[in-house]
Design a protein around this motif. Sequence first.
Motif, mmCIF file in Angstrom:
data_model
loop_
_atom_site.group_PDB
_atom_site.id
_atom_site.type_symbol
_atom_site.label_atom_id
_atom_site.label_comp_id
_atom_site.label_asym_id
_atom_site.label_seq_id
_atom_site.Cartn_x
_atom_site.Cartn_y
_atom_site.Cartn_z
ATOM 1 N N LEU A 101 -5.953 -11.663 2.912
ATOM 2 C CA LEU A 101 -6.876 -11.129 1.920
ATOM 3 C C LEU A 101 -8.336 -11.344 2.308
ATOM 4 N N VAL A 102 -8.612 -12.392 3.053
ATOM 5 C CA VAL A 102 -10.002 -12.651 3.461
ATOM 6 C C VAL A 102 -10.550 -11.452 4.221
ATOM 7 N N GLY A 103 -9.843 -11.016 5.243
ATOM 8 C CA GLY A 103 -10.288 -9.871 6.015
ATOM 9 C C GLY A 103 -10.234 -8.578 5.233
ATOM 10 N N LEU A 104 -9.231 -8.446 4.365
ATOM 11 C CA LEU A 104 -9.128 -7.224 3.574
ATOM 12 C C LEU A 104 -10.305 -7.072 2.619
ATOM 13 N N PHE A 105 -10.705 -8.150 1.981
ATOM 14 C CA PHE A 105 -11.844 -8.057 1.071
ATOM 15 C C PHE A 105 -13.156 -7.818 1.827
ATOM 16 N N GLU A 106 -13.266 -8.368 3.014
ATOM 17 C CA GLU A 106 -14.440 -8.072 3.836
ATOM 18 C C GLU A 106 -14.466 -6.586 4.173
ATOM 19 N N GLY A 107 -13.315 -6.046 4.549
ATOM 20 C CA GLY A 107 -13.235 -4.628 4.847
ATOM 21 C C GLY A 107 -13.526 -3.770 3.634
ATOM 22 N N LEU A 108 -13.082 -4.208 2.466
ATOM 23 C CA LEU A 108 -13.332 -3.456 1.245
ATOM 24 C C LEU A 108 -14.822 -3.390 0.952
ATOM 25 N N ARG A 109 -15.524 -4.512 1.137
ATOM 26 C CA ARG A 109 -16.970 -4.533 0.896
ATOM 27 C C ARG A 109 -17.731 -3.696 1.922
ATOM 28 N N GLU A 110 -17.213 -3.652 3.134
ATOM 29 C CA GLU A 110 -17.932 -2.962 4.210
ATOM 30 C C GLU A 110 -17.563 -1.490 4.339
ATOM 31 N N ALA A 111 -16.544 -1.042 3.621
ATOM 32 C CA ALA A 111 -16.118 0.350 3.717
ATOM 33 C C ALA A 111 -17.264 1.278 3.330
ATOM 34 N N ALA A 112 -17.476 2.299 4.139
ATOM 35 C CA ALA A 112 -18.614 3.203 3.923
ATOM 36 C C ALA A 112 -18.332 4.264 2.873
ATOM 37 N N THR A 113 -17.073 4.603 2.676
ATOM 38 C CA THR A 113 -16.712 5.673 1.755
ATOM 39 C C THR A 113 -15.496 5.282 0.932
ATOM 40 N N GLU A 114 -15.254 6.031 -0.138
ATOM 41 C CA GLU A 114 -14.076 5.804 -0.959
ATOM 42 C C GLU A 114 -12.803 6.050 -0.153
ATOM 43 N N ALA A 115 -12.830 7.076 0.702
ATOM 44 C CA ALA A 115 -11.656 7.374 1.527
ATOM 45 C C ALA A 115 -11.333 6.225 2.466
ATOM 46 N N GLU A 116 -12.361 5.581 2.984
ATOM 47 C CA GLU A 116 -12.156 4.438 3.875
ATOM 48 C C GLU A 116 -11.679 3.219 3.106
ATOM 49 N N ALA A 117 -12.163 3.060 1.874
ATOM 50 C CA ALA A 117 -11.799 1.891 1.076
ATOM 51 C C ALA A 117 -10.394 1.999 0.504
ATOM 52 N N GLY A 118 -9.915 3.232 0.266
ATOM 53 C CA GLY A 118 -8.642 3.425 -0.414
ATOM 54 C C GLY A 118 -7.465 2.704 0.214
ATOM 55 N N PRO A 119 -7.216 2.865 1.509
ATOM 56 C CA PRO A 119 -6.080 2.168 2.121
ATOM 57 C C PRO A 119 -6.207 0.647 2.062
ATOM 58 N N ILE A 120 -7.432 0.156 2.153
ATOM 59 C CA ILE A 120 -7.644 -1.289 2.076
ATOM 60 C C ILE A 120 -7.317 -1.788 0.679
ATOM 61 N N GLU A 121 -7.766 -1.061 -0.324
ATOM 62 C CA GLU A 121 -7.478 -1.440 -1.706
ATOM 63 C C GLU A 121 -5.976 -1.459 -1.961
ATOM 64 N N ARG A 122 -5.277 -0.468 -1.454
ATOM 65 C CA ARG A 122 -3.826 -0.425 -1.642
ATOM 66 C C ARG A 122 -3.136 -1.596 -0.951
ATOM 67 N N GLU A 123 -3.650 -1.978 0.215
ATOM 68 C CA GLU A 123 -3.054 -3.119 0.916
ATOM 69 C C GLU A 123 -3.280 -4.417 0.151
ATOM 70 N N ILE A 124 -4.450 -4.535 -0.464
ATOM 71 C CA ILE A 124 -4.719 -5.714 -1.291
ATOM 72 C C ILE A 124 -3.726 -5.777 -2.447
ATOM 73 N N TRP A 125 -3.491 -4.643 -3.099
ATOM 74 C CA TRP A 125 -2.507 -4.622 -4.181
ATOM 75 C C TRP A 125 -1.123 -4.998 -3.669
ATOM 76 N N ASP A 126 -0.787 -4.518 -2.472
ATOM 77 C CA ASP A 126 0.509 -4.856 -1.895
ATOM 78 C C ASP A 126 0.675 -6.363 -1.733
ATOM 79 N N VAL A 127 -0.361 -7.008 -1.240
ATOM 80 C CA VAL A 127 -0.308 -8.457 -1.052
ATOM 81 C C VAL A 127 -0.200 -9.158 -2.401
ATOM 82 N N TRP A 128 -1.013 -8.737 -3.361
ATOM 83 C CA TRP A 128 -0.996 -9.364 -4.680
ATOM 84 C C TRP A 128 0.363 -9.273 -5.355
ATOM 85 N N MET A 129 1.082 -8.182 -5.117
ATOM 86 C CA MET A 129 2.298 -7.905 -5.869
ATOM 87 C C MET A 129 3.476 -8.809 -5.520
ATOM 88 N N GLN A 130 3.455 -9.429 -4.361
ATOM 89 C CA GLN A 130 4.617 -10.184 -3.889
ATOM 90 C C GLN A 130 4.404 -11.688 -4.054
#
Length: 206
Positions: free
Chosen positions: A51-80
């Motif tokens: 999650l450390v790297g994922l949240f860094e990537g989420l903050r640094e994403a330039a566009t919504e399209a770039e942030a979307g897959p990262i956000e989904r991966e964060i949810w994936d990690v949270w869910m388990q």
Amino acid sequence: MIGADSRTVFSRPLRAIGLAGRCRLRSVVLAVAVVAASSQPAPARQDDQRLVGLFEGLREAATEAEAGPIEREIWDVWMQSGRAEVDDLMAQGVEAMSARAFARALEAFDRIVQLDPGFAEGWNKRATVHWLMDHNAQSVVDIRRTLALEPRHFGAISGMGLILMEEGDAAGALKAFEAVLEINPNARGAKRNIEQLRALIKDDSV
């Protein structure tokens, strides 16, 4: 809660929109909740080091399209949770939510927080069900438990914003959605809510 970026735009506190507006919003949030819970990644939880790297990537994403897959991966990690019994209950609860069997979903999430009180997503899911059942006070309690375990939980923070809007607290809701953007700068729903809330506050001050 889930629904941080539900694409719902608010022009006034939800209390002023009325029952129909609240029902539509709950339908959107429920749909997002079920989709977010549909994947089956490797066991993980909110303290997973990825999650450390994922949240860094989420903050640094330039566009919504770039942030979307990262956000989904964060949810994936949270869910388990990493515990089979808890994960089975999570699946049961989400299935019940999808069927709008909220009492049954609540039973599953109640059991999760009893079995694994350190699992943030158990509290978040219960907060979502409480909100869907119009139990705002209970939802707020569970949101706070979620954020105590995972302060970066943009879904829970947005959930607090939605409740504050329902209560007519535009200033409080604005702070919540601004906090979402600090974590997830491309959250389109939060941006739109902020714009509308600022306009509402400005109008009220005239």
